[in-house]
Every structure is written in C-alpha cells, then in structure tokens.
Design a protein around this motif. Structure first.
Motif, PDB file in Angstrom:
ATOM      1  N   LEU A 316     -25.594 -20.460 103.187  1.00  0.00           N
ATOM      2  CA  LEU A 316     -25.807 -21.462 102.143  1.00  0.00           C
ATOM      3  C   LEU A 316     -24.489 -22.092 101.699  1.00  0.00           C
ATOM      4  O   LEU A 316     -24.413 -23.306 101.473  1.00  0.00           O
ATOM      5  CB  LEU A 316     -26.518 -20.829 100.948  1.00  0.00           C
ATOM      6  CG  LEU A 316     -27.962 -20.377 101.189  1.00  0.00           C
ATOM      7  CD1 LEU A 316     -28.493 -19.612  99.985  1.00  0.00           C
ATOM      8  CD2 LEU A 316     -28.855 -21.580 101.486  1.00  0.00           C
ATOM      9  N   ASP A 319     -23.095 -24.815 103.970  1.00  0.00           N
ATOM     10  CA  ASP A 319     -23.743 -26.122 103.824  1.00  0.00           C
ATOM     11  C   ASP A 319     -23.451 -26.762 102.472  1.00  0.00           C
ATOM     12  O   ASP A 319     -23.293 -27.983 102.375  1.00  0.00           O
ATOM     13  CB  ASP A 319     -25.259 -25.977 104.000  1.00  0.00           C
ATOM     14  CG  ASP A 319     -25.651 -25.604 105.418  1.00  0.00           C
ATOM     15  OD1 ASP A 319     -24.877 -25.910 106.344  1.00  0.00           O
ATOM     16  OD2 ASP A 319     -26.726 -25.004 105.603  1.00  0.00           O
ATOM     17  N   TYR A 320     -23.376 -25.932 101.432  1.00  0.00           N
ATOM     18  CA  TYR A 320     -23.284 -26.481 100.078  1.00  0.00           C
ATOM     19  C   TYR A 320     -21.885 -26.973  99.723  1.00  0.00           C
ATOM     20  O   TYR A 320     -21.740 -28.003  99.055  1.00  0.00           O
ATOM     21  CB  TYR A 320     -23.725 -25.428  99.056  1.00  0.00           C
ATOM     22  CG  TYR A 320     -23.527 -25.864  97.624  1.00  0.00           C
ATOM     23  CD1 TYR A 320     -24.254 -26.928  97.100  1.00  0.00           C
ATOM     24  CD2 TYR A 320     -22.596 -25.226  96.801  1.00  0.00           C
ATOM     25  CE1 TYR A 320     -24.073 -27.340  95.790  1.00  0.00           C
ATOM     26  CE2 TYR A 320     -22.411 -25.630  95.497  1.00  0.00           C
ATOM     27  CZ  TYR A 320     -23.146 -26.685  94.997  1.00  0.00           C
ATOM     28  OH  TYR A 320     -22.954 -27.097  93.706  1.00  0.00           O
ATOM     29  N   GLU A 321     -20.852 -26.266 100.130  1.00  0.00           N
ATOM     30  CA  GLU A 321     -19.493 -26.649  99.728  1.00  0.00           C
ATOM     31  C   GLU A 321     -19.128 -28.076 100.146  1.00  0.00           C
ATOM     32  O   GLU A 321     -18.579 -28.823  99.327  1.00  0.00           O
ATOM     33  CB  GLU A 321     -18.485 -25.639 100.282  1.00  0.00           C
ATOM     34  CG  GLU A 321     -18.498 -24.316  99.543  1.00  0.00           C
ATOM     35  CD  GLU A 321     -17.507 -23.324 100.101  1.00  0.00           C
ATOM     36  OE1 GLU A 321     -17.065 -22.436  99.354  1.00  0.00           O
ATOM     37  OE2 GLU A 321     -17.165 -23.429 101.298  1.00  0.00           O
ATOM     38  N   GLU A 323     -21.188 -30.533 100.567  1.00  0.00           N
ATOM     39  CA  GLU A 323     -22.013 -31.412  99.739  1.00  0.00           C
ATOM     40  C   GLU A 323     -21.452 -31.516  98.323  1.00  0.00           C
ATOM     41  O   GLU A 323     -21.429 -32.597  97.725  1.00  0.00           O
ATOM     42  CB  GLU A 323     -23.453 -30.887  99.694  1.00  0.00           C
ATOM     43  CG  GLU A 323     -24.212 -31.045 100.997  1.00  0.00           C
ATOM     44  CD  GLU A 323     -24.352 -32.507 101.395  1.00  0.00           C
ATOM     45  OE1 GLU A 323     -24.585 -33.350 100.505  1.00  0.00           O
ATOM     46  OE2 GLU A 323     -24.200 -32.807 102.593  1.00  0.00           O
ATOM     47  N   GLU A 324     -20.995 -30.404  97.786  1.00  0.00           N
ATOM     48  CA  GLU A 324     -20.435 -30.408  96.433  1.00  0.00           C
ATOM     49  C   GLU A 324     -19.170 -31.260  96.377  1.00  0.00           C
ATOM     50  O   GLU A 324     -18.981 -32.065  95.447  1.00  0.00           O
ATOM     51  CB  GLU A 324     -20.126 -28.980  95.996  1.00  0.00           C
ATOM     52  CG  GLU A 324     -19.553 -28.887  94.590  1.00  0.00           C
ATOM     53  CD  GLU A 324     -19.051 -27.498  94.266  1.00  0.00           C
ATOM     54  OE1 GLU A 324     -19.109 -27.118  93.085  1.00  0.00           O
ATOM     55  OE2 GLU A 324     -18.587 -26.797  95.193  1.00  0.00           O
ATOM     56  N   PRO A 344     -26.001 -32.478  93.854  1.00  0.00           N
ATOM     57  CA  PRO A 344     -26.752 -31.549  94.718  1.00  0.00           C
ATOM     58  C   PRO A 344     -27.019 -30.232  93.996  1.00  0.00           C
ATOM     59  O   PRO A 344     -26.196 -29.752  93.213  1.00  0.00           O
ATOM     60  CB  PRO A 344     -25.813 -31.352  95.913  1.00  0.00           C
ATOM     61  CG  PRO A 344     -24.445 -31.612  95.369  1.00  0.00           C
ATOM     62  CD  PRO A 344     -24.618 -32.682  94.327  1.00  0.00           C
ATOM     63  N   ASP A 346     -27.238 -26.357  93.641  1.00  0.00           N
ATOM     64  CA  ASP A 346     -26.525 -25.226  94.235  1.00  0.00           C
ATOM     65  C   ASP A 346     -27.542 -24.181  94.690  1.00  0.00           C
ATOM     66  O   ASP A 346     -28.126 -23.472  93.868  1.00  0.00           O
ATOM     67  CB  ASP A 346     -25.563 -24.621  93.214  1.00  0.00           C
ATOM     68  CG  ASP A 346     -24.728 -23.491  93.803  1.00  0.00           C
ATOM     69  OD1 ASP A 346     -24.974 -23.107  94.963  1.00  0.00           O
ATOM     70  OD2 ASP A 346     -23.825 -22.992  93.101  1.00  0.00           O
ATOM     71  N   THR A 348     -27.039 -21.428  96.135  1.00  0.00           N
ATOM     72  CA  THR A 348     -26.547 -20.045  96.100  1.00  0.00           C
ATOM     73  C   THR A 348     -26.888 -19.347  94.789  1.00  0.00           C
ATOM     74  O   THR A 348     -26.881 -18.119  94.725  1.00  0.00           O
ATOM     75  CB  THR A 348     -25.021 -20.005  96.297  1.00  0.00           C
ATOM     76  OG1 THR A 348     -24.365 -20.608  95.165  1.00  0.00           O
ATOM     77  CG2 THR A 348     -24.616 -20.740  97.562  1.00  0.00           C
TER      78      THR A 348
END
Length: 413
Positions: A316, A319-321, A323-324, A344, A346, A348
């Motif tokens: 996760l 993919d998220y970092e 996007e953040e 976005p 989070d 996590t």
C-alpha cells in the motif's frame, strides 16, 4: 499583483521554502542544494579510504577541498548580494524584467555549482596512481551512493544494501556467495541514481522557467518525471533485496531481508508496543520453564500474523506515497487559480489500525500468561495493565509514586 509571490518564492528559495508543497518545488529546482557545497569536510575520509591515498596525496586532496569550499562560499555570497540588490529595485521594474533579474542569479549559480563539483573530482583523479585509477569506477559508485541515496523521498529509495551486508559481518565464504548479485546491484543502482541525478539537474532551469511563465502544468510534468525516477531506485532496492537474500543460507537470508525491510520501510517495521512487551517478558528472571515456552509460542503466533499485515502495508505504501507527493505538488501548483485537487485517501490507516488492534489482543493474551506483578514490571505495560476493569485510581497513584520513589532511591520507611 500576482507576480509578487513568485518573485518572493525565488528570492527566499535559499531559506528552503518552508511548507511541504513549496519545499517540493524548491527541491525540484535545486534551490536549497545550491546553497550548500556538494562535498563536505567529512567526505575527505571517504576519499582517503576509498582510494587508499598515501600521505602526500591526502595532503593534496585536503588542499583541493579547501579551495573548493572557498570557491563555493564566494559564489554563494555573490548570489546573495545580487538578490539583496534586487530587493531594493524590484518595485521599479516591469513584470518581464523582474522575472529575468530574479532567476538569473540562480541560473548562474547552478552552473557554477556543477562546475565546481566536477572540477574537484577531476583534480582528485589527476593525482591518482595507475592502481588507484583502476579503482575509480567502484569508488565513484560508492561515493554516489553515499551522496545521492540520502536524497530519497519515498520509502525504500534511500536503502543501501551494501550497508546491510556490512552490518551482518558475513564470513568470507558466505560473502563470496553473494559477490555477483551484489556487484550487479551496485551497477544497476548506480544507473538509476545517475538518471535521477541528471533529471534533477536538468529540471532546475525548467522549474524556474515554469515559475517565471506561471505555467504550473510544466512544473507538474517535471515533477512527475522525478517521481518516476525515484520509484525506479526504490524498485531496484526492492528487487535486489530478494535477489541477494536468495543467494544466502536460509537463516542469514531471513536476517538480511528483515534488516533491509526495516531500513527501507521504517514506518512499517519499527517495533510496536507488543514487540517490546514480548521482548521484555522473555527477560523476566522469575519465568518458569513452562511460562517461558508459552510466551515464546505466543510471540511466534503474533509475529506470524503481524508479518502478513506488514506485507500488506508495504504494498500500500509503494502505491500511496507517490500519490500523496503528487497531490501536494498539484495543490501548490494550482493554488493561485483557486483549484483544489482531490486529496487521495490513505489506505494504510485502516491496516495500521488493524495491526494496532492485533497487538492489543496479543498483549492481553500475554498479560494473562503472567502474574500481575510480572506484567506490571514490564517497561511500557502501564497502559495495558487492566484486568477485568480499571484499577482503583488511588491504588494506581500509590503504585506510580512507589515506582518513582524506587527510581530515585527514595523509601517510605
């Protein structure tokens, strides 16, 4: 005047552009980097050890460094003086002239900064013997890892697997088992670092021009390329963690993988309260053999369950970092136009919460295995020490004061 914030952004770039999103654009343009020398005094030891300089060469390299440091400081002072002069005249100029003046010192400084770094390396290389010259490619890769990896922004981007191998202190025979994949890793990582370094370098003027032209779309395109370059470095580290581990004996492979993941993803793999309490419990001197085995079995079960959650968190985060960071850049770039991009979610958070609940459940099971006195003696157990309901507040206060008194050698008697 809408132009004024952009001018102030450039004029105060040396102060590192406080705030998360502005800092991203300041970093992308290389503002902060240009205010500090690339090589620092502590780097002299890297040259000394990496190239095995003799005494005379060490003196020469040190002298070259002092010249490099003086040149850097002189260049920085010249740039700041030019910016200071602009502050006095900026209100008297038109838009195009202001932007041209504001960015010219930074463009000139960027060129000087690069030239000084490359000249220093060229001067050092010129004094090497033929044997030392043969070591230059390996030394240059090691130097680049030391200088460039700390610039990582994403989890796993700043991982150096050579350091993990050194920490493990493998015997020569085992070390030879991973020589080939480790060497390949060094070359592959270096290629990715060079690509990111060149991209960040080439982005400097483009970012400045995007600010000058009030073209946030151009800046976002550049920043997207930087995200891609950063993810490529992380991918190399993720891939070679498994490749190198596969070349080690099973027990050492597990240790290597554990150390690499802890370094690459500290937010995921830092010890939780449950980890610490299990460790403390196994140190208790009055545990019976049966109780110790029960605690070990319970810990093994906990580690098995938490490993699955941690693996999910790593996926996760990967993919998220990006996007953040993309969202923060977009928020800053579109702020002037009043456009607010969608933040976005989070993913996590829910898994971290699930892991926290898992830890609490196992702490309760651990508490039930121990006597009240044993559990209360564990460091950090105070917030988990309820058995069948809250304890009497006065009793809790008395025990707290007693612990504090014992801590400082105070007795009620």
């Amino acid at each position: 005047m809408r132009l004024r914030p952009l001018c102030l952004l450039a004029l105060t770039a040396a102060a590192a552009l406080t705030g998360a999103a502005p800092a991203q654009f300041g970093e992308a343009a290389g503002f902060g980097e240009m205010m500090s020398p690339y090589f620092l005094r502590r780097d002299l030891q890297i040259f000394q050890e990496g190239l095995e300089l003799d005494e005379g060469q060490a003196v020469i390299v040190e002298s070259l460094f002092w010249d490099y440091e003086d040149d850097h400081e002189s260049g920085k002072v010249r740039m700041l003086e030019r910016l200071s002069e602009m502050r006095e005249n900026i209100d008297q100029l038109d838009r195009d002239r202001i932007l041209q003046m504001v960015f010219q010192p930074f463009e000139q400084r960027s060129q000087e900064w690069d030239q000084m770094r490359e000249q220093f390396l060229s001067n050092v290389r010129a004094i090497l013997s033929s044997d030392q010259e043969q070591r230059w490619p390996d030394f240059r890769r090691d130097l680049r890892r030391r200088k460039e990896l700390p610039k990582g922004r994403f989890s796993g981007e700043n991982l150096n697997l050579f350091e993990i191998v050194r920490e493990m202190e493998l015997d020569p025979r085992t070390r030879r088992m991973i020589d080939e994949p480790l060497n390949t890793y060094g070359i592959t990582l270096d290629e990715a670092l060079v690509r990111r370094e060149r991209l960040l370098h080439d982005s400097r003027l483009a970012i400045m021009h995007s600010i000058r032209d009030e073209n946030p779309g151009q800046a976002l395109d550049i920043y997207e390329q930087q995200i891609t370059a950063r993810m490529a470095i992380r991918r190399v580290n993720d891939d070679y963690t498994e490749v190198i581990a596969a070349g080690l004996p099973e027990d050492l492979a597990a240790t290597f993988r554990e150390k690499a993941l802890a370094k690459a993803y500290p937010r995921v793999y830092r010890p939780t309260a449950a980890h610490r309490l299990f460790t403390e419990a196994l140190k208790l001197p009055d545990l019976t053999t049966e109780s110790r085995q029960a605690v070990m079995d319970l810990e093994r079960s906990f580690l098995g369950e938490v490993a699955g959650l941690n693996a999910r968190l790593v996926v996760l985060l990967r993919d998220y970092e990006p996007e953040e960071n993309r969202y923060r850049a977009q928020s800053f770039a579109t702020r002037a136009g009043g456009i607010k991009p969608e933040k976005p979610k989070d993913p996590t958070r829910a898994v971290f919460k699930e892991r926290d609940q898992l830890g609490r459940r196992y702490i309760e099971l651990l508490r039930d295995l121990l006597t009240p006195e044993q559990f209360d003696s564990l460091a950090g157990s105070q917030r988990f020490n309820r058995r069948g309901g809250a304890r009497d507040p006065l009793e809790q206060k008395r025990q707290f004061m007693e612990r504090q008194g014992n801590k400082f050698g105070v007795s009620d008697e």
